[in-house]
Design a protein around this motif. Sequence first.
Motif, short mmCIF file in Angstrom:
data_model
loop_
_atom_site.label_atom_id
_atom_site.label_comp_id
_atom_site.label_asym_id
_atom_site.label_seq_id
_atom_site.Cartn_x
_atom_site.Cartn_y
_atom_site.Cartn_z
N UNK A 183 0.81 -1.21 0.00
CA UNK A 183 0.00 0.00 0.00
C UNK A 183 0.85 1.26 0.00
N UNK A 184 2.11 1.15 0.38
CA UNK A 184 2.97 2.33 0.37
C UNK A 184 3.24 2.83 -1.04
N UNK A 189 -4.08 -2.70 -1.03
CA UNK A 189 -4.38 -2.71 0.39
C UNK A 189 -3.32 -3.52 1.12
N UNK A 190 -2.81 -2.98 2.21
CA UNK A 190 -1.90 -3.75 3.05
C UNK A 190 -2.70 -4.71 3.93
N UNK A 191 -2.08 -5.83 4.28
CA UNK A 191 -2.76 -6.85 5.06
C UNK A 191 -1.90 -7.31 6.24
N UNK A 192 -2.57 -7.77 7.28
CA UNK A 192 -1.95 -8.57 8.32
C UNK A 192 -2.20 -10.03 7.98
N UNK A 193 -1.15 -10.83 7.96
CA UNK A 193 -1.21 -12.20 7.49
C UNK A 193 -1.01 -13.15 8.66
N UNK A 194 -1.92 -14.12 8.81
CA UNK A 194 -1.93 -15.02 9.96
C UNK A 194 -1.94 -16.46 9.48
N UNK A 195 -0.99 -17.27 9.97
CA UNK A 195 -0.97 -18.71 9.72
C UNK A 195 -1.17 -19.41 11.06
N UNK A 196 -2.18 -20.28 11.15
CA UNK A 196 -2.53 -20.96 12.40
C UNK A 196 -2.32 -22.46 12.20
N UNK A 219 -7.05 -0.76 7.66
CA UNK A 219 -8.10 0.23 7.41
C UNK A 219 -7.74 1.08 6.19
N UNK A 220 -8.74 1.54 5.45
CA UNK A 220 -8.47 2.44 4.32
C UNK A 220 -7.75 3.70 4.78
N UNK A 221 -6.93 4.24 3.90
CA UNK A 221 -6.22 5.49 4.22
C UNK A 221 -7.24 6.63 4.30
N UNK A 222 -7.39 7.26 5.47
CA UNK A 222 -8.36 8.35 5.58
C UNK A 222 -8.12 9.49 4.60
N UNK A 223 -6.86 9.66 4.16
CA UNK A 223 -6.54 10.73 3.21
C UNK A 223 -6.69 10.30 1.76
N UNK A 224 -6.92 9.01 1.52
CA UNK A 224 -7.12 8.53 0.17
C UNK A 224 -5.88 8.53 -0.69
N UNK A 225 -4.71 8.69 -0.09
CA UNK A 225 -3.47 8.74 -0.87
C UNK A 225 -2.94 7.34 -1.12
N UNK A 226 -2.95 6.49 -0.08
CA UNK A 226 -2.54 5.09 -0.23
C UNK A 226 -3.79 4.22 -0.36
#
Length: 693
Positions: free
Chosen positions: A273-274, A280-287, A305-312
Motif C-alpha cells: 500500500x505504500x 491494500x496492506x494486510x496482516x497475514x496469519x498462519x494458524x 483500514x483504508x487510508x483516511x486521506x485517500x493517498x494510499x
Amino acid sequence: SKGSKGSKGGDDDDNSGDDDDGYSSKVSKGSKGGDDDDDDGPCSKGSKGSKGGDDDDDDGPGSKGAKGSKGGDDDDSGDDEDDDGGDDDDGGPLTIATHESTHEPMEEAVPAEEVPLDDKEVVEMEFLGITGPVHDLPVPDDDDEWHYQDVGDVELPSPSFNDTTSDAVLDEAFDDSVETRPAGFQTFEGIPNVPLGGAPPDTVGDVGPSHYVQMVNRRYAIYSKSGAVLERPRPIDSLFPPGSVCSRGGGDPIVLYDQFVDRWLLTQFTTGCKDSRSTTCHNCIAVSQTGNPRGMYYTYAVPAQPDPNGIQGSVLPDYPKYSVWSNCYVLTTRDFGGDLSAMGYSGVSIYVFEKQPLINGRLAKCDRWTLSQSTYGPLIGDDLHMLSADIDGSRRPPPGSAIPIISTQDDNFGAPFDGINVWNLFVNWKSSPATRLVLPVQLRVAPFNSNVCGLFCRSEVPLPGGQRVDSLARVLYRLAYHNFGSYESMVVVRDVQRAGPGSPIGVRWFEIRRVGTKYFVHQQGTYSPNDGVYRWMGSIAQDRVGNIVMGYSAANATTFPGIRYAGRLATDPLGVITFGGTLVTGTGTQSSNNPPSSDLAAQRWGDYSSMNIDPTDDCRFFYTNQYYSKSPTGVVRRGVQWQTKVSSFVIPSCLQRRALRNVIKEADAYIEDDVPVGSDGGLRGRTLEIDQF
C-alpha cells in the motif's frame, strides 16, 4: 450506555465466560458496526460464526491438547471459562505474602473521562487456504532477495526536555557485565542474517511443549527446546498460498504459542500500500492445525483500514503485535497513511479475533477500532504504540474480566504527565455488541525521559566504529500477563534515559497489578548501572511464583553489542534488581560502508526481542535477541551481518516451590478430611504456612 447484561454463568459454548459482570464498567455509546442481532455477524464470506466448537474437528487432527488444558475440553480446546480461572495443572502458584497484603498502589491512579469510541467496525477477513506441512515448503537460496521495512525518517520538532535530573527510581547497584550461566542454562544459535545483509531483524520467538519457533524478518525456523534444528530457516512467505496477497510479505513477524488450545500462530504484514493507491496492506496469519508447528496451517489475510486521506490504498499497519487471551486473539498496529514524509494520517488500530473459528479453518468474527493520533493524542502512546496483555501460565483470567491494553505517555512529547494508560477491552462473542473498548484509568509513574532525539531519530546508541543505532522510544513487546489468584499481574519494559540529555539509555520496567477492576503500579525501576553502557531493546516476563527477568541489548562506543539479562526474586524488596549477567558477549558490531548518518539499514536495531515462559512448567525463561560476533576465521563481523541467539534458564526458587507443591498434593491425597490439623498426618494444616513462606 452500560452495555447489555450478558448471559449468566460463563459456561457459554463460545468460550468467553464473559457474563454480565464483564460489562460492569461504563462503556462508550453506540459503537459503530456489528451491533445487530446476529452478534456482530461473521467477519465476512464464511459461514455464520458457529457456536463454540460445534464441529467435529475443533482440535485439529491428531491434537492431544496442551498441558494445562482441562480434561474433556474437546470441542472448544479448553477455552471454556466456567472453570473460574483455576490453575489447571497444579493448583496455582504459591501465594507470596511479601509486599502484597494491602494491594495499595505505588502511584496515584488518575481517573480518565469516558472516551466515546465510535471508531469501531467489523473487518472482512479472507481465508487463503491450507499450506504445509512445513518440511515440504521451499527453502531459499542464499542469494534470495532481502529488504527491510520502515515507515520513513519522520523528524519531530526539537523536544523540550523536562526531566533533567536523575531518574527517581534509578537502580544501578547490580553489575551485569560478567558473563554468567544461570541455573539450567542452555543456549543455541538462531537464524543468522549472513549473507543477506538486511536490517532490522525483528527477532522474536515462542516456546511450546516440545518446540521453540523463532522468526526474524522474512524467515522462520523450528527447533527442539534444546536447540536441535528440526526445520531450517524458510521464507515466511512460504507459509501462505502462492499468488495470495500474503505470498509477498514485508516481515515484522510475531509468533505465538497458545497453551489453551495447543496451537501456533505465525504472522507477518504486507507493505504494497505504500506504493499504490489501489493496493491494500494486510496482516497475514498462519494458524497450525495441531500443536505440532511442523505440520499444516490455516492461513488468513486481514485488511488494514483504508487510508483516511485517500493517498494510499490503505494505511500501513506497522509494527503489528499479537497476544493470546482466553477466547480471542488481539492485534495492535501503528497506522500510517498519506505522505509519510509530511506526517499524514497516524494512529493505532486494535483488532480482536474470535478464537475458535480461526483455529479451525473458518472465517472468524473480527472487530477493529481505529484510534487516530489527532483525536486521542497521548492516550494511544506518544510513540503510537499499544500492547495487549499476553497470557503466560495455565491459569486463565477471571471470567468476564477485561483484556488490558496499555500505552505509555511522556511529558517530553506533550503529555500532561508521565504515565501508563490502561484501556479495557471486553469480549463476549454471544453478546451484542460482542466487543467493547473503554479507557478507565491513567496511572502516574515516576518521571522518565524517552525523547532522546525525536520519535524517529536513529542515533541514540553509539557502537564501536562510529555507527549509531536507534533504541525505539516506545513500550516494547511483550505485555506479559499472569493470574496469581488473589491478583493479576502484568510486566512490561521501555527504553528511557538514566538522566538528562546525553546520558545513556536504561531499561524502565513496570509491574502493573489488577485486583478486581482496580489497576495500580505495584513496582517500577530503571535498570542502568553507572558504567556508560546503553541497555535497550528489552523484553520481560515472570514465572509462576512471581520472579521477574528481563533481557536486552547492551553496548556503547567501546563495548561490542551483546545480550544481557537482569531480574529479581518475588521476595526481593520492591523495585530492585538483584541478579543478572551477560548471556552473549559481543565480538563484532553493526556498521555501514556509507557515512553512518546516511545508511538507514545500518541505523536500525531490533525492532524487538522476546522473553517467554515455557508452558510446561511455567518456570523456564526463553529469550531471543540479536548480537554480533567474529566470523569463523576470526574476522570481526561488521556491516549488518547480525546473528541471533536463543537462551533458556530457570530461577531455582520456581522449581523448588513447584516440587514442594507436588509433594504436598501427593501426601494430601492420602489424608482424610477429618484428620485434625497438627496431628501426625496434618500436612493439610501446614499447607497455608508453606504457601506464605
